[in-house]
Design a protein around this motif. Structure first.
Motif, PDB file in Angstrom:
ATOM      1  N   THR A   1       2.116   2.936  -6.161  1.00  0.00           N
ATOM      2  CA  THR A   1       2.427   2.956  -7.590  1.00  0.00           C
ATOM      3  C   THR A   1       2.088   4.317  -8.181  1.00  0.00           C
ATOM      4  O   THR A   1       2.854   4.906  -8.948  1.00  0.00           O
TER       5      THR A   1
ATOM      6  N   LEU B   1      -0.865  -0.603  -2.102  1.00  0.00           N
ATOM      7  CA  LEU B   1       0.122  -0.838  -3.157  1.00  0.00           C
ATOM      8  C   LEU B   1      -0.183   0.055  -4.361  1.00  0.00           C
ATOM      9  O   LEU B   1       0.717   0.675  -4.945  1.00  0.00           O
ATOM     10  N   GLY B   2      -1.458   0.135  -4.722  1.00  0.00           N
ATOM     11  CA  GLY B   2      -1.862   0.986  -5.839  1.00  0.00           C
ATOM     12  C   GLY B   2      -1.526   2.442  -5.560  1.00  0.00           C
ATOM     13  O   GLY B   2      -1.025   3.157  -6.435  1.00  0.00           O
ATOM     14  N   PHE B   3      -1.749   2.866  -4.330  1.00  0.00           N
ATOM     15  CA  PHE B   3      -1.443   4.238  -3.957  1.00  0.00           C
ATOM     16  C   PHE B   3       0.049   4.500  -4.131  1.00  0.00           C
ATOM     17  O   PHE B   3       0.455   5.533  -4.673  1.00  0.00           O
TER      18      PHE B   3
ATOM     19  N   ILE C   1       0.939  -2.199   2.924  1.00  0.00           N
ATOM     20  CA  ILE C   1       2.285  -2.457   2.405  1.00  0.00           C
ATOM     21  C   ILE C   1       2.836  -1.318   1.576  1.00  0.00           C
ATOM     22  O   ILE C   1       3.994  -1.281   1.286  1.00  0.00           O
TER      23      ILE C   1
ATOM     24  N   ALA D   1      -4.584  -4.286   1.165  1.00  0.00           N
ATOM     25  CA  ALA D   1      -3.157  -4.363   0.827  1.00  0.00           C
ATOM     26  C   ALA D   1      -2.945  -3.843  -0.589  1.00  0.00           C
ATOM     27  O   ALA D   1      -2.028  -3.062  -0.868  1.00  0.00           O
ATOM     28  N   MET D   2      -3.815  -4.265  -1.485  1.00  0.00           N
ATOM     29  CA  MET D   2      -3.694  -3.868  -2.880  1.00  0.00           C
ATOM     30  C   MET D   2      -3.929  -2.368  -3.038  1.00  0.00           C
ATOM     31  O   MET D   2      -3.278  -1.710  -3.849  1.00  0.00           O
ATOM     32  N   THR D   3      -4.853  -1.824  -2.250  1.00  0.00           N
ATOM     33  CA  THR D   3      -5.109  -0.384  -2.328  1.00  0.00           C
ATOM     34  C   THR D   3      -3.869   0.407  -1.948  1.00  0.00           C
ATOM     35  O   THR D   3      -3.497   1.379  -2.608  1.00  0.00           O
TER      36      THR D   3
END
Lengths: 242, 584, 285
Positions: free
Chosen positions: B125, B121-123, B59, B117-119
């Protein structure tokens, strides 16, 4: 056909169930009277566990399930439990992080506090072996003790019908007898038991009546006293020879 | 088949004509919007392979757009490095995008969906934070000017055509991949990873290739985006864009090229038509995403796919044609698969305990026993899912290493599963073609450009799969989407997929479960014919009658050990077996 | 400098820890990783500023209203974004549905509240002290939450029911535990905790809609490292993350801090996908 069955407590008609597109049961008819012990036998993969799950609402099903005058054909497990039909699933899946007594309290979740503690004590009294360990984590019990705890959980609500799925699996013979003796004791309180067992001889010794399931259908129904039962069972299992 | 091919082409053709003819409108604002749609599509086309095909929930893809945009802008501006041509800078952006694609994608090989997905998203950010903080290079919050492409693709229609050409190229290339064995493998990874493994799909290499491609396209898209914006700030790359990319794919439908393309056009154009809604656009996208997830998971592509809404014939019969098997399997004679002293324990429980077994080609070998006796465990050891603590396996005398299920196909060991592992979104034919994946010779790049080797592969796999489907009796359902099949048909489809591998050994895990008596009879005849065509069949089954009917040899397991072995007749009269079965 | 690193680091860390606990509370009762945790934290700040600053309510009333709103959002999350997809055969749809719902709320906030950061009111009318309230309030909130949860899980039947569902939801269902109601309750509880995180950290993080993605990620890092469902891991991880970030900010600058956190996150997950305290995967065939 036996006609001496008491007033039916559980009446299953045309029950079908399965997993997704895989049909496992096709059109099961089964009756259990109040206070009766019925053994449900059958080879692996015959659908015994599926049948219990379908009755207790753990699996979606088609067909009619009447229990104690109520229609529970579409009931959720919670509603089935409320109606007085409790299913002790296979594999003594107790909550290992909680104490023995907490496990029992959870089995009566929703009961009034006073009644809950009283009934939990009552269930515990069936199994002195685990009563001594009431404050221990269930994870510290042996497999046999966990199975006793699982059966005790099933008793907390004082069910009218208790369905036990392979309570002897993985237990030593002594423990098997202990667990099955508890089932026999229930009969004296008027609780009916539906027992799924691999140990046929023990099951037959305990039960009043027996159903055999093979390939998703009931292939045999008999009183345990009938002659030549084990040969008939064998034929029913292997599905050839008739 | 041909009609569908034509329909797809017609839509693409109409879109192309409209796009090429757009300058005739002489509306420069329309040009900007169309350019933006092309730029978005360049990114989305690549992302579509990741999200729509491989099913990886990426995402935060806006991060790659950001990187591409700043790379092109900074290199062209020459404030940090010597000034270079925007075209070269675009190439550099593609390279940076490709590398970042791998970095972001690497976790997908090991992590579960949400973590991945969170990874991403973290990237996203972190890239935004860096763009803000690294003022010397990015200009921080003030931003930096975007590149200007010189003639022939100078701003205006020239730049539009540049983007259009690239977008068309992306459409063509990703469509080629989608129709290749790589595309089928990606969908298999999404819908039935275990089946992909059993068919020999090397997931890490394939996913990484796709992440490289997708990252490079995102980088290029970023460079073009910077030029279109003419001035870029970190604000331009907010999370809303990521949502837009993602939703365009889901609206379009997973496993489709045309759907997401239409989705992209829709989402780019819509806010322009409904100007008052612009402020609400991301809100509406989010609402749309929720509705799609809850109500129409198939998206536009599903709605266009009317062929798969046509009712199937109600009472279908599966009529196998075993006579075709020798031609399909084409097995040289002889072969032995031997387990010796294999032991495997889970925790303290011995699932198999010093098991030695020989399987021979040309035979049906039945494996029966009570629950927990180790049948399926044995099967999983042979197919590489479990790694035993002791013992060894040999195939024709050579050691068959334990583990590595994706390498079993290379040894011509195929299997089916207790629950059929279907690739629901693909056609039956594509499901079966997956089975022959390892016999494809062309590379990913060759498929990208439909070079001759790719076309030969496709022809060979299609022919072989059709033959296998005919042999099991499903040829009339070849074009149907697999999730529309009945359970029994799925069982036969899995067998067809396994046959497409031309297996030396075929392991069937409860193939008769859920089948009618008549279907079991046909299944039995089919299995027997498969063995007579030279393949060794290992059959795990609860239906005792089927086992006794078709097996050449039967082994009975109990508590992880062999209780008895022999011909069906010997086993049938074996007292211990009968009692183990009856549990006395 | 050390002082401000420690106080600021622990305070931000406490907020991360609370967001981590929010993830855990939802996960425990439903096995769902929900993207709404950061959104709840963001709302805590925005709603706090709205109720107290703009509407002039007393701080305590504002707090209670914020927590109530958090609970309501939690319940809506369960009904709208979780329950419908749990029934679906396709797993992982919840990743998309909770993401969509979180975005929906965040975008609504952005439109109605604005996309710029607004100041958050001082909750207690006293002068700035050595260890100011903007630092100790988040720490206090975190400590209170941890103690409260400990009490809930150890001493109450409903808390044990949560643990039971977390350990074996199938067995819990067979026993007749009211799964749906318990799941609703846990989402409401998570809503309260998430909103509390944003409210308590409001003065530090401001009332800012962009906090949602930041909190989503930095709140997830300690959970991923400590293992899903492990509250102690979340608290330790959150505090360490806060300290590390602040130290790196002061000593080597923000870029390095962000990159380092991300790199550690990825490397640890690649080496130990289940976190330091987690168990390994399930059977696939």
């Amino acid at each position: 056909m036996p006609t001496s069955a008491p007033e039916p407590l559980l009446q299953v008609r045309g029950l079908s169930a399965g997993y997704g597109k895989i049909g496992v049961l096709n059109g099961i008819d089964l009756t259990i009277g109040a206070g009766e012990i019925v053994a449900l036998l059958g080879p692996n993969g015959a659908g015994k566990t599926t049948l219990l799950k379908a009755v207790s609402g753990l699996l979606p099903r088609a067909g009619s399930v009447q229990f104690a005058g109520r229609d529970i054909s579409t009931a959720s497990p919670r509603q089935t439990v409320d109606a007085g039909l409790v299913h002790v699933i296979e594999g003594h899946r107790v909550f290992t992080q909680l104490t023995v007594f907490d496990n029992l309290l959870l089995a009566g979740y929703g009961l009034k506090r006073g009644a809950l503690e009283r009934q939990a004590e009552e269930a515990l009294a069936f199994f002195p072996e685990i009563e001594a360990k009431r404050a221990d984590k269930a994870g510290s019990l042996s497999g046999g003790q966990q199975q006793m705890l699982a059966v005790a959980q099933g008793l907390v609500r004082r069910p009218r019908l208790l369905m036990l799925d392979e309570p002897s699996a993985g237990l030593s013979p002594v423990l098997v007898d202990r667990v099955l003796a508890a089932a026999a004791q229930l009969r004296t309180n008027g609780t009916a038991v539906l027992l799924v067992e691999q140990l046929i001889e023990k099951a037959l010794a305990l039960a009043d009546r027996v159903y055999a399931l093979a390939r998703g259908s009931i292939v045999l129904e008999a009183q345990t006293g009938e002659a030549d039962l084990s040969n008939r069972l064998e034929r029913a299992y292997f599905g050839s020879g008739d | 088949m041909h009609l569908r091919w034509l329909e797809g082409r017609v839509t693409f053709l109409l879109l192309a004509i409209a796009a090429i003819g757009l300058p005739l409108l002489d509306d420069s604002y329309a040009g900007v919007i169309a350019t933006r749609a092309c730029i978005y599509w360049i990114l989305i086309a690549g992302l579509n392979l990741v999200v729509g095909y491989a099913g990886q929930i990426a995402i935060g893809w806006v991060a790659l757009l950001t990187l591409g945009a700043y790379t092109t802008a900074v290199l062209t501006a020459g404030t940090v490095t010597p000034e270079i041509s925007p075209y070269l800078a675009l190439v550099a952006s593609a390279a940076i995008g490709a590398v970042s694609g791998v970095i972001v994608g690497l976790p997908a090989l090991r992590l579960r969906t949400f973590y991945f997905a969170m990874t991403t998203l973290g990237f996203a950010t972190i890239v935004t934070q860096i763009a803000l903080a690294w003022k010397d290079v990015t200009g921080g919050g003030m931003g930096t000017p975007g590149p200007v492409f010189p003639w022939p693709f100078d701003p205006g229609w020239g730049f539009y055509y540049f983007c259009l050409i690239l977008a068309a190229l992306c459409t063509w290339m990703t469509a080629n991949i989608a129709k290749s064995r790589f595309g089928r493998s990606l969908i298999a990874i999404r819908d039935a990873e275990v089946a992909a493994e059993a068919s020999g799909v090397a997931k890490p290499a394939l996913l990484m290739t796709v992440f490289v491609l997708s990252g490079a396209l995102a980088g290029i898209s970023g460079g073009l985006f910077a030029s279109l914006q003419s001035y870029i700030t970190p604000d331009a790359f907010n999370f809303d864009l990521s949502v837009l990319f993602f939703i365009a794919i889901l609206i379009g439908g997973r496993g489709s090229i045309l759907g997401p393309l239409l989705g992209t056009i829709l989402l780019t154009v819509l806010p322009e038509i409904a100007a008052p809604l612009v402020a609400w656009s991301t809100f509406l996208y989010a609402a749309l995403l929720l509705l799609i997830v809850l109500l129409i998971p198939g998206g536009i592509a599903d709605m266009l796919d009317y062929r798969n809404r046509r009712p199937l014939q109600q009472h279908r019969e599966i009529v196998p044609q075993p006579a075709l098997l020798p031609g399909l399997l084409d097995r040289p004679d002889g072969g032995t698969l031997a387990l010796s002293n294999v032991a495997l324990a889970f925790g303290g429980v011995r699932a198999i305990d010093g098991l030695s077994l020989d399987f021979h080609s040309g035979e049906v070998h039945g494996l029966i026993g009570p629950n927990g006796s180790g049948k399926t465990t044995t099967l999983n050891v042979i197919s590489g899912y479990y790694r035993p603590q002791a013992g060894e396996a040999r195939l024709n005398g050579a050691v068959l290493p334990f583990g590595a299920p994706q390498k079993r196909a290379g040894f011509r060991i195929a299997r089916t599963f207790q629950t059929p592992r279907l690739i629901g979104g693909a056609s039956v034919l594509e499901n079966v073609m997956l089975g022959g994946t390892i016999d494809g010779r062309g590379t990913f790049a060759e498929s990208l450009l439909t070079l001759p080797r790719h076309r030969r592969d496709e022809h060979m796999l299609r022919e072989r799969a059709l033959q296998a489907l005919t042999a099991v009796g499903l040829e009339t359902l070849a074009g149907v989407r697999a999730d529309r099949l009945q359970h029994s048909e799925l069982r036969f489809m899995e067998i067809a997929r396994a046959l497409t591998l031309k297996p030396a050994f075929l392991m069937l895990d409860e193939p008769a479960a859920g089948l009618s008596a008549e279907e079991i009879r046909r299944l039995g005849a089919l299995i027997k014919a498969i063995s007579r065509a030279g393949t060794g069949v290992l059959l795990v089954e609860h239906h005792a009658d089927l086992i006794f009917d078709i097996c050449d040899r039967v082994t009975v397991l109990n508590l992880g050990k062999i209780l008895a072995a022999g011909t069906p007749a010997e086993i049938r009269s074996h007292r211990e077996v009968v009692s183990a079965y009856l549990g006395a | 400098m050390l002082e401000s690193i420690v106080s600021y680091g622990l305070a931000v860390g406490a907020v991360y820890a609370l967001i981590g606990i929010t993830y855990n509370v939802m996960f425990t009762a439903s096995r769902v990783f929900s993207f709404t945790a950061g959104m709840l934290g963001m709302l805590g700040g925005v709603l706090g500023a709205l109720f107290i600053d703009r509407m002039g309510m007393p701080a305590i009333v504002g707090l209670l209203l914020v927590l109530a709103c958090g609970a309501v959002i939690g319940v809506i999350t369960e009904i709208v974004a979780v329950r419908p997809v749990l029934r679906s055969i396709e797993q992982h749809l919840y990743v998309l549905s909770t993401l969509a719902f979180a975005l929906l709320v965040a975008q609504f906030t952005a439109i109605e509240w604005g996309t710029d950061a607004s100041p958050f009111p001082r909750l207690i009318p006293i002068d700035e002290g050595l260890l100011d309230q903007k630092f100790w309030i988040p720490m206090l909130a975190c400590a209170a939450t941890v103690l409260g949860l400990e009490f809930l899980y150890r001493r109450t039947l409903i808390g044990r029911a949560f643990l039971a569902i977390a350990e074996d939801s199938y067995a819990a269902r067979a026993l007749g535990l009211p799964e749906v109601r318990l799941r609703l309750a846990s989402f409401a509880l998570a809503g309260v905790i998430g909103a509390l995180a944003g409210f308590a950290g409001g003065e530090m993080l401001l009332a800012f809609f962009g906090n949602q993605s930041i909190l989503n990620f930095y709140g997830f890092v300690p959970v991923a490292l400590g293992g899903m469902g492990n509250n102690r891991g979340a608290v330790v991880g959150g505090l360490l993350l806060g300290l590390f970030q602040q130290a790196a900010n002061f000593l080597v600058g923000g870029i390095f801090a962000s990159v380092a956190v991300f790199a550690v996150f990825i490397v640890v997950l690649l080496l130990r996908p289940e976190g330091f305290a987690g168990a390994s995967g399930a059977r696939r065939v």
